[in-house]
Design a protein around this motif. Structure first.
Motif, short mmCIF file in Angstrom:
data_model
loop_
_atom_site.label_atom_id
_atom_site.label_comp_id
_atom_site.label_asym_id
_atom_site.label_seq_id
_atom_site.Cartn_x
_atom_site.Cartn_y
_atom_site.Cartn_z
N ASP A 55 7.98 21.77 -29.54
CA ASP A 55 7.90 22.58 -28.33
C ASP A 55 9.27 22.57 -27.65
O ASP A 55 9.82 21.50 -27.37
CB ASP A 55 6.84 22.01 -27.39
N ASP B 153 -7.16 22.16 -28.29
CA ASP B 153 -7.56 23.00 -27.16
C ASP B 153 -8.88 22.51 -26.57
O ASP B 153 -9.03 22.37 -25.35
CB ASP B 153 -7.70 24.46 -27.60
N SER C 160 -6.12 24.06 -19.83
CA SER C 160 -5.39 24.68 -20.94
C SER C 160 -4.35 23.71 -21.49
O SER C 160 -3.58 23.09 -20.74
CB SER C 160 -4.71 25.96 -20.46
N SER D 90 -1.02 22.31 -23.10
CA SER D 90 0.40 22.64 -23.11
C SER D 90 1.14 21.49 -23.77
O SER D 90 1.05 20.34 -23.33
CB SER D 90 0.93 22.83 -21.67
N TRP D 91 1.86 21.79 -24.86
CA TRP D 91 2.65 20.75 -25.52
C TRP D 91 3.95 20.49 -24.78
O TRP D 91 4.62 19.48 -25.02
CB TRP D 91 2.94 21.14 -26.97
N ALA E 34 -1.39 19.42 -18.86
CA ALA E 34 -2.37 20.51 -18.96
C ALA E 34 -2.49 21.21 -17.62
O ALA E 34 -2.28 20.62 -16.56
CB ALA E 34 -3.72 19.95 -19.40
N LYS E 35 -2.84 22.50 -17.66
CA LYS E 35 -2.98 23.29 -16.44
C LYS E 35 -4.39 23.87 -16.37
O LYS E 35 -4.97 24.26 -17.39
CB LYS E 35 -1.95 24.43 -16.41
N GLU F 130 -2.87 30.08 -12.51
CA GLU F 130 -3.18 28.68 -12.33
C GLU F 130 -4.05 28.48 -11.09
O GLU F 130 -3.81 29.07 -10.04
CB GLU F 130 -1.90 27.85 -12.18
#
Length: 503
Positions: free
Chosen positions: A271, A352, A438, A440-441, A445-446, A454
């Motif tokens: 990432d 996920d 969600s 995120s790498w 997380a969001k 958001e």
């Protein structure tokens, strides 16, 4: 420093430890005998102190002696399963003039290591093992991996592993002994001073051995390959810590475990945002200590630059090519990470799904339940429905809610009610399909709405917690989200527990 000298040094240090133990036990016996022959109050006090200290020492040694090593980490791979890896290790062993290991194990660690079962204080070896971390195979080239393997085999060549078990046992015995002497501060201080001396000397020897093993690594792979391998290992270790703390830590939450541990790690490593963060972290200066087992990265790189450059043919392929099937190997190592119970009870899930389920379980579920329960208790409701908490706020009873939440174990740098309310509102949105955590790498997380925006509720929750008049708007907003007025959180008790006095 010769092997014989290291053996003498280890034996002397270990013998000195047991001499200290024997001195305390003997002194206790002497005072006990003197007390029987000629009773004195002063002798009684000394006898009690020494006898209790001697008992603590003996107990510590018995506990250490009864400890048994656990199962070996990772999975053993045979020559039949991984012929290229085995051939590589055996070829390198011949180059450093040592016998190859009897066993190679792939492990879920950012590390490569060797160990040796020994007898008679390391003078006789019985079985050799090599541990190869799968994250290293993911990140190193064949050149770099050969240098790392050469380094580990260099420990065999220099007989460094012969003293590994005695040194480790001495360390465990000393630490256990110091810990058991907590009620005897004077004697504890004596053993603590000796423990520091032992660790300083043994770890200094270990650091010297690492530099010696680096010489073998350079002789096999060259200065550039070994230096780059060390830099990558330093970088990968930081990434693995971030990965285990921020992602693997979600294992078990929501009844899930990751279906692809090393696949997730590969995604994190690649990432762009995470790569920039890792680069910044990798540039931070390392703290050093005389109790470190390895020299600092800077010290090792400086020493490598002084070594002669050998002739060799570069091999920039991924180190995963040393495995017959990297996916099969990764799956086997992943299976070894979980207990039989976890394999049976935790459902394999995509990252996920794991993040969505796990974040809700560790962050939101408890807040939703506790806020509804606290609201029911404050308002005297028969059920822990969420609107009872809103009614308590509307009536200006926030202080009572805070007390109930603190009694449930909630703590916060700011107002506890605002924090718990924010987490509970997030939970409500998730429960009603309006938002989802969600993956995120590149960072945390969001919580996102369906349109990708958001769900930032911290400021709004703080306003509601501080202003009873804002509850009307909150109820209207939740109604628009499909939340009924009498909503009871899933899993909440149907009857509100008896009021708990605030701590």
């Amino acid at each position: 420093m010769t092997t014989a000298f290291r053996a003498v040094l280890a034996f002397t240090l270990l013998a000195g430890f047991y001499v200290l133990v024997g001195t305390v036990v003997t002194a206790a016996l002497v005072f006990d005998v003197l007390l029987v022959i000629d009773f004195h109050a002063n002798a009684l006090r000394a006898a009690i102190v020494l006898t209790l200290a001697a008992a603590a020492l003996v107990q510590a040694l018995i506990m250490v002696s009864r400890r048994r090593g656990g199962d070996e980490p990772g999975v053993a791979v045979s020559r039949e399963h991984e012929p290229v890896l085995w051939q590589t290790v055996e070829d390198l062993a011949r180059r450093v003039r040592t016998a190859p290991p009897d066993e190679i194990r792939l492990v879920p660690e950012v590390n490569a290591a060797v160990a040796e079962d020994t007898r008679f204080l390391g003078l006789v070896a019985t079985r050799r093992r090599m541990y190869v971390g799968l994250p290293l195979l993911q990140t190193l080239t064949v050149d770099e991996m050969r240098a790392v393997l050469g380094h580990e085999l260099g420990h065999y060549s220099g007989s460094h592993t012969r003293l590994g078990a005695p040194v480790y046992r001495g360390r465990v015995s000393l630490i256990a002994t110091v810990g058991h002497l907590g009620r005897h501060p004077i004697i504890q201080k004596v053993f603590a001073v000796y423990a520091k001396l032992y660790l300083r000397i043994s770890q200094a020897v270990s650091r010297r051995q690492e530099l010696e093993a680096d010489q073998h690594a350079v002789a096999i792979g060259g200065r550039q390959a070994m230096a780059q391998a060390l830099r990558k290992i330093h970088h990968t270790a930081i990434a693995w810590d971030l990965y285990t703390d921020g992602y693997l830590a979600l294992t078990g939450a929501g009844g899930c475990r990751p279906a692809a541990v090393f696949g997730g790690f590969y995604s994190l490593l690649n990432d762009p945002a995470r790569q920039a963060e890792l680069a910044r972290l990798g540039e931070q200066p390392q703290e050093t200590s005389p109790y470190d087992s390895h020299p600092s990265l800077a010290e090792r790189l400086a020493a490598i630059e002084l070594l002669p450059e050998p002739e060799h043919v570069p091999d920039p392929r991924s180190a995963l090519t040393l495995l017959r099937d990297a996916n099969v190997a990764a799956h086997a190592v992943e299976e070894s990470m979980w207990t039989p119970k976890a394999l049976t009870e935790l459902r394999p899930a995509s990252w996920d799904e794991l993040v969505a389920e796990g974040m809700y379980a560790v962050r939101n579920a408890g807040a939703l339940h506790d806020l509804a329960t606290a609201g029911g208790q404050v308002m005297g409701a028969s059920r822990p429905y969420l609107d009872a908490a809103f009614e308590a706020i509307a009536r200006g009873r926030q202080g009572e809610l805070e007390e109930r939440l603190r009694a449930s174990g909630w703590e916060s740098e700011g107002p506890v009610l605002a924090t718990v309310l924010r987490l509970a509102l997030e939970a409500v949105l998730i429960q009603h399909g309006q938002a989802r955590w969600s993956l995120s790498w590149g960072g945390p997380a969001k919580l996102l709405y369906d349109d990708g925006e958001e769900a930032a509720l911290a400021e709004y929750a703080a306003q509601v917690a501080a202003n009873p008049a804002a509850v009307t708007g909150l109820r209207s907003w939740l109604g628009d989200q499909g939340v009924p007025h009498d909503y009871v959180p899933p899993g909440a008790e149907q009857a509100v527990p008896a009021p708990v006095a605030p701590v």
